[in-house]
Design a protein around this motif. Sequence first.
Motif, PDB file in Angstrom:
ATOM      1  N   ASP A  71       0.836  -1.211   0.000  1.00  0.00           N
ATOM      2  CA  ASP A  71       0.000   0.000   0.000  1.00  0.00           C
ATOM      3  C   ASP A  71       0.871   1.261   0.000  1.00  0.00           C
ATOM      4  N   LEU A  72       1.910   1.263   0.840  1.00  0.00           N
ATOM      5  CA  LEU A  72       2.797   2.426   0.899  1.00  0.00           C
ATOM      6  C   LEU A  72       3.496   2.649  -0.444  1.00  0.00           C
ATOM      7  N   ALA A  73       3.889   1.577  -1.074  1.00  0.00           N
ATOM      8  CA  ALA A  73       4.567   1.694  -2.362  1.00  0.00           C
ATOM      9  C   ALA A  73       3.646   2.346  -3.386  1.00  0.00           C
ATOM     10  N   ARG A  74       2.374   1.944  -3.417  1.00  0.00           N
ATOM     11  CA  ARG A  74       1.433   2.527  -4.375  1.00  0.00           C
ATOM     12  C   ARG A  74       1.161   3.987  -4.057  1.00  0.00           C
ATOM     13  N   ARG A  75       1.140   4.362  -2.780  1.00  0.00           N
ATOM     14  CA  ARG A  75       0.818   5.736  -2.395  1.00  0.00           C
ATOM     15  C   ARG A  75       2.008   6.689  -2.563  1.00  0.00           C
ATOM     16  N   THR A  76       3.211   6.175  -2.406  1.00  0.00           N
ATOM     17  CA  THR A  76       4.385   7.055  -2.431  1.00  0.00           C
ATOM     18  C   THR A  76       5.175   6.982  -3.736  1.00  0.00           C
ATOM     19  N   GLY A  77       4.991   5.912  -4.483  1.00  0.00           N
ATOM     20  CA  GLY A  77       5.783   5.745  -5.698  1.00  0.00           C
ATOM     21  C   GLY A  77       7.140   5.132  -5.438  1.00  0.00           C
ATOM     22  N   LEU A  78       7.440   4.814  -4.190  1.00  0.00           N
ATOM     23  CA  LEU A  78       8.685   4.131  -3.858  1.00  0.00           C
ATOM     24  C   LEU A  78       8.524   2.632  -4.077  1.00  0.00           C
ATOM     25  N   THR A  79       9.670   1.975  -4.241  1.00  0.00           N
ATOM     26  CA  THR A  79       9.598   0.528  -4.428  1.00  0.00           C
ATOM     27  C   THR A  79       9.425  -0.159  -3.081  1.00  0.00           C
ATOM     28  N   VAL A  80       8.886  -1.377  -3.111  1.00  0.00           N
ATOM     29  CA  VAL A  80       8.734  -2.174  -1.894  1.00  0.00           C
ATOM     30  C   VAL A  80      10.094  -2.414  -1.258  1.00  0.00           C
ATOM     31  N   ARG A 107       1.806  -5.357  13.237  1.00  0.00           N
ATOM     32  CA  ARG A 107       1.968  -6.479  12.311  1.00  0.00           C
ATOM     33  C   ARG A 107       0.622  -7.197  12.195  1.00  0.00           C
ATOM     34  N   SER A 108       0.409  -7.750  11.023  1.00  0.00           N
ATOM     35  CA  SER A 108      -0.827  -8.501  10.793  1.00  0.00           C
ATOM     36  C   SER A 108      -0.734  -9.857  11.489  1.00  0.00           C
ATOM     37  N   PRO A 109      -1.866 -10.561  11.628  1.00  0.00           N
ATOM     38  CA  PRO A 109      -1.830 -11.895  12.258  1.00  0.00           C
ATOM     39  C   PRO A 109      -0.844 -12.843  11.580  1.00  0.00           C
ATOM     40  N   SER A 110      -0.631 -12.632  10.306  1.00  0.00           N
ATOM     41  CA  SER A 110       0.310 -13.504   9.595  1.00  0.00           C
ATOM     42  C   SER A 110       1.738 -12.968   9.630  1.00  0.00           C
ATOM     43  N   GLY A 111       1.979 -11.881  10.378  1.00  0.00           N
ATOM     44  CA  GLY A 111       3.341 -11.378  10.564  1.00  0.00           C
ATOM     45  C   GLY A 111       3.774 -10.297   9.611  1.00  0.00           C
ATOM     46  N   TYR A 112       2.914  -9.830   8.699  1.00  0.00           N
ATOM     47  CA  TYR A 112       3.305  -8.778   7.761  1.00  0.00           C
ATOM     48  C   TYR A 112       3.303  -7.413   8.452  1.00  0.00           C
ATOM     49  N   ARG A 113       4.258  -6.586   8.061  1.00  0.00           N
ATOM     50  CA  ARG A 113       4.369  -5.254   8.653  1.00  0.00           C
ATOM     51  C   ARG A 113       3.229  -4.350   8.199  1.00  0.00           C
ATOM     52  N   LEU A 114       2.738  -3.572   9.162  1.00  0.00           N
ATOM     53  CA  LEU A 114       1.674  -2.622   8.868  1.00  0.00           C
ATOM     54  C   LEU A 114       2.103  -1.231   9.353  1.00  0.00           C
ATOM     55  N   TYR A 115       1.630  -0.196   8.640  1.00  0.00           N
ATOM     56  CA  TYR A 115       2.057   1.181   8.917  1.00  0.00           C
ATOM     57  C   TYR A 115       0.835   2.092   8.988  1.00  0.00           C
ATOM     58  N   ASP A 116       0.868   3.058   9.900  1.00  0.00           N
ATOM     59  CA  ASP A 116      -0.251   3.989  10.018  1.00  0.00           C
ATOM     60  C   ASP A 116       0.013   5.251   9.191  1.00  0.00           C
ATOM     61  N   VAL A 117      -0.875   6.247   9.307  1.00  0.00           N
ATOM     62  CA  VAL A 117      -0.746   7.488   8.541  1.00  0.00           C
ATOM     63  C   VAL A 117       0.523   8.244   8.926  1.00  0.00           C
ATOM     64  N   GLY A 118       0.896   8.184  10.214  1.00  0.00           N
ATOM     65  CA  GLY A 118       2.124   8.848  10.651  1.00  0.00           C
ATOM     66  C   GLY A 118       3.343   8.281   9.943  1.00  0.00           C
ATOM     67  N   ALA A 119       3.367   6.984   9.775  1.00  0.00           N
ATOM     68  CA  ALA A 119       4.478   6.346   9.065  1.00  0.00           C
ATOM     69  C   ALA A 119       4.484   6.780   7.602  1.00  0.00           C
ATOM     70  N   LEU A 120       3.275   6.925   7.020  1.00  0.00           N
ATOM     71  CA  LEU A 120       3.177   7.381   5.639  1.00  0.00           C
ATOM     72  C   LEU A 120       3.746   8.798   5.497  1.00  0.00           C
ATOM     73  N   ALA A 121       3.404   9.672   6.436  1.00  0.00           N
ATOM     74  CA  ALA A 121       3.924  11.047   6.399  1.00  0.00           C
ATOM     75  C   ALA A 121       5.435  11.046   6.603  1.00  0.00           C
ATOM     76  N   ARG A 122       5.889  10.196   7.511  1.00  0.00           N
ATOM     77  CA  ARG A 122       7.336  10.091   7.767  1.00  0.00           C
ATOM     78  C   ARG A 122       8.064   9.629   6.503  1.00  0.00           C
ATOM     79  N   LEU A 123       7.477   8.694   5.809  1.00  0.00           N
ATOM     80  CA  LEU A 123       8.075   8.178   4.579  1.00  0.00           C
ATOM     81  C   LEU A 123       8.093   9.244   3.492  1.00  0.00           C
ATOM     82  N   ASP A 124       7.048  10.065   3.413  1.00  0.00           N
ATOM     83  CA  ASP A 124       7.025  11.161   2.438  1.00  0.00           C
ATOM     84  C   ASP A 124       8.156  12.151   2.702  1.00  0.00           C
ATOM     85  N   LEU A 125       8.398  12.439   3.994  1.00  0.00           N
ATOM     86  CA  LEU A 125       9.482  13.356   4.342  1.00  0.00           C
ATOM     87  C   LEU A 125      10.832  12.744   3.984  1.00  0.00           C
TER      88      LEU A 125
END
Length: 312
Positions: free
Chosen positions: A11-20, A37-55
Amino acid sequence: MDGDALFTIGDLARRTGLTVKTIRFYSDAGIVPPTDRSPSGYRLYDVGALARLDLVRTLRDLGVELAVVRRVLDREVSVSEVAAAHADALEVQIRTLHLRRAVLRAVAERGSTTEEMTLMHRLAKLTDEERERLVAEFIDDTFGRYDANPELVAMMRAAAPVLPEDPAPAQVEAWVELAELTRDPEFRASVRRMAEYQAAERARGDDTGLHHELTETVREEVGRALAAGTAPASVQGAAVLDRLTARYAQTFGRADDAELRRWLLHRLEVAGDPRAERYWHLLATVNGWPVPEGLGPVFGWLGEALLAHPGQ
């Protein structure tokens, strides 16, 4: 709502244009850590992480080092502080690129050898302070041991070469030639002779300083003679010389006689090195000043006239 949403790396990759792969690297480095993390162990990020990644992306696109990015995110430094420091660094890089471009254009126009290109690049990279020191060392070596004309020495020290931010190829070429000229042992010896002569004249009481008005008078009088085709040895040339020696006698408080003419001829011979005039022309080119009109033909005519009419 996005404020409560959690995003996968995809999801972050699609929103930011960065690669996975890039986002995973930032996550592993602790720059953008996962929120959960999801029940299956995948990393999850909130809106704050998205803003941090944009910066992070913005700062990296501007060339800010990753270590500095981390300090910004950890609030050790502000974005404005980083921006100011990075802008200063970019100014240096831009100036360097401008110099490289000017050197390459000069090399292309001159058809320079590899050795010449290396020299041009090395000299062009000198800072303004280093250029000033190079010229100051030349003046110290040539005038430093003599009590020469203080106005001339002060003028030489004040006229430091300063390449502009984006120099033209001609300015780079002029600077390289000027640097080579100041290191030429023969030219240095010639300038020392001028300094020694000036010191001897001052010891004999000459404190008249620089003579800009006298020089302009000579330029105008001889200029007219040259334009009219007046030969130095002719009767008309003698008349021009008479007017000029009278002016020299008045300026220096001397008698207008044969001794004055011998003194003036010697003075012209001591100061007659064409490289001295070349020095000022190159300096003017480097600094973007108007290049002064050459006096070589003028003083050449005057010297011939003095030889042809030594006086009584």
